[in-house]
Scaffold this active site. Structure first.
Site, PDB file in Angstrom:
ATOM      1  N   THR A  19     -65.307 -17.428  24.130  1.00  0.00           N
ATOM      2  CA  THR A  19     -66.714 -17.725  24.395  1.00  0.00           C
ATOM      3  C   THR A  19     -67.365 -16.455  24.952  1.00  0.00           C
ATOM      4  O   THR A  19     -66.698 -15.614  25.561  1.00  0.00           O
ATOM      5  CB  THR A  19     -66.872 -18.914  25.358  1.00  0.00           C
ATOM      6  OG1 THR A  19     -66.188 -18.629  26.573  1.00  0.00           O
ATOM      7  CG2 THR A  19     -66.321 -20.194  24.743  1.00  0.00           C
ATOM      8  N   THR A  72     -69.383 -15.139  27.443  1.00  0.00           N
ATOM      9  CA  THR A  72     -69.236 -14.596  28.794  1.00  0.00           C
ATOM     10  C   THR A  72     -67.773 -14.368  29.141  1.00  0.00           C
ATOM     11  O   THR A  72     -67.421 -13.336  29.719  1.00  0.00           O
ATOM     12  CB  THR A  72     -69.907 -15.522  29.830  1.00  0.00           C
ATOM     13  OG1 THR A  72     -71.285 -15.679  29.474  1.00  0.00           O
ATOM     14  CG2 THR A  72     -69.804 -14.956  31.235  1.00  0.00           C
ATOM     15  N   CYS A  73     -66.920 -15.300  28.785  1.00  0.00           N
ATOM     16  CA  CYS A  73     -65.489 -15.171  29.088  1.00  0.00           C
ATOM     17  C   CYS A  73     -64.884 -13.966  28.381  1.00  0.00           C
ATOM     18  O   CYS A  73     -64.126 -13.192  28.967  1.00  0.00           O
ATOM     19  CB  CYS A  73     -64.745 -16.437  28.670  1.00  0.00           C
ATOM     20  SG  CYS A  73     -65.425 -17.951  29.368  1.00  0.00           S
ATOM     21  N   HIS A  74     -65.228 -13.817  27.116  1.00  0.00           N
ATOM     22  CA  HIS A  74     -64.639 -12.792  26.264  1.00  0.00           C
ATOM     23  C   HIS A  74     -65.212 -11.398  26.533  1.00  0.00           C
ATOM     24  O   HIS A  74     -64.481 -10.406  26.505  1.00  0.00           O
ATOM     25  CB  HIS A  74     -64.857 -13.180  24.796  1.00  0.00           C
ATOM     26  CG  HIS A  74     -64.151 -12.299  23.819  1.00  0.00           C
ATOM     27  ND1 HIS A  74     -62.789 -12.305  23.665  1.00  0.00           N
ATOM     28  CD2 HIS A  74     -64.627 -11.379  22.943  1.00  0.00           C
ATOM     29  CE1 HIS A  74     -62.442 -11.429  22.728  1.00  0.00           C
ATOM     30  NE2 HIS A  74     -63.543 -10.854  22.274  1.00  0.00           N
TER      31      HIS A  74
END
Length: 164
Positions: free
Chosen positions: A46, A48-50
């Site tokens: 995703t 923001t996570c990535h």
């Protein structure tokens, strides 16, 4: 209720994803020994996570080790196939271990869950970072706004470690 400093991590079945493969373990097996820095993300790959959360921990992995962290763990409520692909795609496997909590049982048990059903994602981890020593939580940093990586990011956790 969110897990608090002084509380022990629960024993929940999870999948551990490392460069050696995927194994069925208890969360206590992963989080219960030594000084563990665990950060939790809503989803592998995703945005923001990535792009924002995981990269900071990759870049700071050596600094965390120098600060006495024995293990860095990223937990996400994705199936282990997706988590393994994410670890491989990011080159994180040699520096970070991953917990695949496909049914979000650990997220719920620790009170770190967030209902993202409105976006079609179901129950996921919120964005958090925890310092755990021998299975006991010392620090819990939780983000208050979706899409932000401030208190749960690597710089904030490095500062928290230095303050201990």
């Amino acid at each position: 209720m969110t897990i608090q400093p002084g509380q022990s991590v629960p024993a929940v079945p999870v999948k551990l994803v490392t460069p050696d493969g995927v194994s069925d373990v208890s969360s206590q097996d992963v989080l219960g020994k030594g000084r563990v820095l665990m950060f939790t993300v809503p989803g592998a790959f995703t945005p923001t996570c990535h792009l924002n959360h995981l990269p900071g921990y990759l870049e700071a992995a050596d600094q965390f080790r120098q600060a006495g962290v024995d293990r860095i763990v990223c937990a996400t409520a994705n199936d282990h196939h997706v988590v393994k692909a994410w670890a491989e795609a990011t080159g994180a496997g040699d520096r970070i271990d991953f917990i695949a909590d496909g049914m979000a049982k650990l997220a719920v048990e620790m009170g770190l869950d967030r209902d993202l059903s409105a976006g079609g994602l179901g129950t996921r981890f919120g964005r958090n970072a925890l310092l755990i020593e021998d299975g006991v939580v010392r620090i819990v940093n939780a983000e208050s706004s979706p899409g932000e990586v401030t208190s749960s990011g690597a710089p904030a956790m490095l500062d928290a470690l230095k303050a201990l």
